[in-house]
Design a protein around this motif. Sequence first.
Motif, PDB file in Angstrom:
ATOM      1  N   LEU A  47      44.128  75.052  96.163  1.00  0.00           N
ATOM      2  CA  LEU A  47      43.946  76.253  95.347  1.00  0.00           C
ATOM      3  C   LEU A  47      45.265  76.694  94.722  1.00  0.00           C
ATOM      4  CD1 LEU A  47      42.083  78.531  94.373  1.00  0.00           C
ATOM      5  CD2 LEU A  47      42.613  79.756  96.499  1.00  0.00           C
ATOM      6  N   TYR A  48      46.349  76.639  95.511  1.00  0.00           N
ATOM      7  CA  TYR A  48      47.675  77.016  95.004  1.00  0.00           C
ATOM      8  C   TYR A  48      48.086  76.105  93.848  1.00  0.00           C
ATOM      9  CZ  TYR A  48      52.710  77.849  94.954  1.00  0.00           C
ATOM     10  OH  TYR A  48      53.994  78.143  94.562  1.00  0.00           O
ATOM     11  N   ALA A  49      47.883  74.802  94.008  1.00  0.00           N
ATOM     12  CA  ALA A  49      48.238  73.861  92.946  1.00  0.00           C
ATOM     13  C   ALA A  49      47.377  74.089  91.711  1.00  0.00           C
ATOM     14  CB  ALA A  49      48.081  72.423  93.453  1.00  0.00           C
ATOM     15  N   PRO A  93      44.722  74.707 105.528  1.00  0.00           N
ATOM     16  CA  PRO A  93      45.926  74.533 104.692  1.00  0.00           C
ATOM     17  C   PRO A  93      45.717  73.562 103.540  1.00  0.00           C
ATOM     18  CG  PRO A  93      46.226  73.531 106.856  1.00  0.00           C
ATOM     19  CD  PRO A  93      45.001  74.357 106.936  1.00  0.00           C
ATOM     20  N   TYR A  94      44.886  72.517 103.735  1.00  0.00           N
ATOM     21  CA  TYR A  94      44.588  71.612 102.633  1.00  0.00           C
ATOM     22  C   TYR A  94      43.902  72.369 101.498  1.00  0.00           C
ATOM     23  CZ  TYR A  94      45.645  67.516 105.548  1.00  0.00           C
ATOM     24  OH  TYR A  94      46.261  66.567 106.324  1.00  0.00           O
ATOM     25  N   ALA A 119      45.688  68.921  93.404  1.00  0.00           N
ATOM     26  CA  ALA A 119      44.704  69.896  93.864  1.00  0.00           C
ATOM     27  C   ALA A 119      43.422  69.207  94.317  1.00  0.00           C
ATOM     28  CB  ALA A 119      44.402  70.894  92.746  1.00  0.00           C
ATOM     29  N   TRP A 120      42.971  68.213  93.545  1.00  0.00           N
ATOM     30  CA  TRP A 120      41.747  67.496  93.909  1.00  0.00           C
ATOM     31  C   TRP A 120      41.945  66.666  95.177  1.00  0.00           C
ATOM     32  CZ3 TRP A 120      37.284  68.967  92.440  1.00  0.00           C
ATOM     33  CH2 TRP A 120      37.068  69.506  91.168  1.00  0.00           C
ATOM     34  N   ALA A 121      43.132  66.097  95.352  1.00  0.00           N
ATOM     35  CA  ALA A 121      43.412  65.335  96.576  1.00  0.00           C
ATOM     36  C   ALA A 121      43.384  66.246  97.797  1.00  0.00           C
ATOM     37  CB  ALA A 121      44.765  64.637  96.472  1.00  0.00           C
ATOM     38  N   MET A 122      43.970  67.437  97.665  1.00  0.00           N
ATOM     39  CA  MET A 122      43.950  68.394  98.766  1.00  0.00           C
ATOM     40  C   MET A 122      42.528  68.868  99.068  1.00  0.00           C
ATOM     41  SD  MET A 122      47.016  68.567  99.897  1.00  0.00           S
ATOM     42  CE  MET A 122      47.097  66.826  99.447  1.00  0.00           C
ATOM     43  N   LEU A 123      41.731  69.055  98.020  1.00  0.00           N
ATOM     44  CA  LEU A 123      40.333  69.425  98.227  1.00  0.00           C
ATOM     45  C   LEU A 123      39.602  68.315  98.984  1.00  0.00           C
ATOM     46  CD1 LEU A 123      37.884  71.256  97.776  1.00  0.00           C
ATOM     47  CD2 LEU A 123      37.545  70.124  95.560  1.00  0.00           C
ATOM     48  N   GLY A 124      39.873  67.056  98.610  1.00  0.00           N
ATOM     49  CA  GLY A 124      39.260  65.934  99.308  1.00  0.00           C
ATOM     50  C   GLY A 124      39.633  65.906 100.784  1.00  0.00           C
ATOM     51  N   LEU A 125      40.908  66.147 101.089  1.00  0.00           N
ATOM     52  CA  LEU A 125      41.345  66.184 102.486  1.00  0.00           C
ATOM     53  C   LEU A 125      40.689  67.337 103.230  1.00  0.00           C
ATOM     54  CD1 LEU A 125      45.138  65.358 102.035  1.00  0.00           C
ATOM     55  CD2 LEU A 125      43.477  63.985 103.304  1.00  0.00           C
ATOM     56  N   SER A 126      40.532  68.471 102.547  1.00  0.00           N
ATOM     57  CA  SER A 126      39.886  69.628 103.171  1.00  0.00           C
ATOM     58  C   SER A 126      38.424  69.336 103.485  1.00  0.00           C
ATOM     59  CB  SER A 126      39.995  70.851 102.254  1.00  0.00           C
ATOM     60  OG  SER A 126      39.406  71.994 102.848  1.00  0.00           O
ATOM     61  N   ILE A 127      37.719  68.709 102.534  1.00  0.00           N
ATOM     62  CA  ILE A 127      36.316  68.329 102.764  1.00  0.00           C
ATOM     63  C   ILE A 127      36.221  67.356 103.938  1.00  0.00           C
ATOM     64  CG2 ILE A 127      34.361  67.048 101.792  1.00  0.00           C
ATOM     65  CD1 ILE A 127      35.169  68.203  99.057  1.00  0.00           C
ATOM     66  N   TRP A 128      37.125  66.387 103.956  1.00  0.00           N
ATOM     67  CA  TRP A 128      37.151  65.380 105.019  1.00  0.00           C
ATOM     68  C   TRP A 128      37.328  66.041 106.388  1.00  0.00           C
ATOM     69  CZ3 TRP A 128      40.744  60.462 104.487  1.00  0.00           C
ATOM     70  CH2 TRP A 128      40.471  59.572 105.528  1.00  0.00           C
ATOM     71  N   ALA A 129      38.337  66.919 106.508  1.00  0.00           N
ATOM     72  CA  ALA A 129      38.611  67.563 107.791  1.00  0.00           C
ATOM     73  C   ALA A 129      37.479  68.510 108.190  1.00  0.00           C
ATOM     74  CB  ALA A 129      39.934  68.325 107.717  1.00  0.00           C
ATOM     75  N   PHE A 130      36.969  69.284 107.216  1.00  0.00           N
ATOM     76  CA  PHE A 130      35.907  70.253 107.518  1.00  0.00           C
ATOM     77  C   PHE A 130      34.625  69.556 107.972  1.00  0.00           C
ATOM     78  CE2 PHE A 130      32.199  72.673 105.918  1.00  0.00           C
ATOM     79  CZ  PHE A 130      32.292  73.766 106.769  1.00  0.00           C
ATOM     80  N   THR A 131      34.198  68.539 107.239  1.00  0.00           N
ATOM     81  CA  THR A 131      32.964  67.848 107.601  1.00  0.00           C
ATOM     82  C   THR A 131      33.122  67.067 108.906  1.00  0.00           C
ATOM     83  OG1 THR A 131      33.585  66.047 106.087  1.00  0.00           O
ATOM     84  CG2 THR A 131      32.034  67.699 105.264  1.00  0.00           C
TER      85      THR A 131
END
Length: 210
Positions: free
Chosen positions: A24-26, A18-19, A39-51
Amino acid sequence: MSDTHLYVALVYLIAAIPYAWLGLYAWRKRPAVAVTPFAWAMLGLSIWAFTYSLEIFSPDLQTKLFIVNFEYIGIITVPVFLLFFSLEFTGKSHLLTRQIRLLLWSIPSLALILVWTNSIHHLMWNQETISVSVRGLELLSVHFLGVFWVHAAYSYILVAFANILLIIELLQRPSIYRIQISFIVLGILIPLIGNFLFITGNDPIKDLDT
């Protein structure tokens, strides 16, 4: 590897989706106000959770430490972009001059370099081990040192200031916008509280970054 590793890693992997979708939506809403830093903050959270899901899944210490190098790309970017988002969302983007942006990025950039080179100087942490938690869950455990706490304090200050700006905006906006802003504030606070419990050793599951 136990089933517990798979289940916990899967939770964080699912959380990354969802992050990434929100980012991507933003991004597609550009050039609307504040969507780019959001959008960049959400990407950062996504990278954090994925890694972090990969870190949990990894069976040995060296692999976990290697993944942390990529995990920190998300960790250092989120607070800065959240502040950028709050300033733009509240109509204060004029404060973000080029010099201010560079200044705000200085400590996170230094922290990232020190993470990547920590095995040489151990300024961020030492005593890297794998701790066994509930149901045999094997998690990375480190002893945080001075520079880590400087960056952590800096990150919390940025996020706190971002939240203060949003809360002030929430109180000033018409009620139709208050629910929207409230969700943003909660979305920032919940992972922040979980991370604070983790780094202070008060997390419900020892060494699990909630």
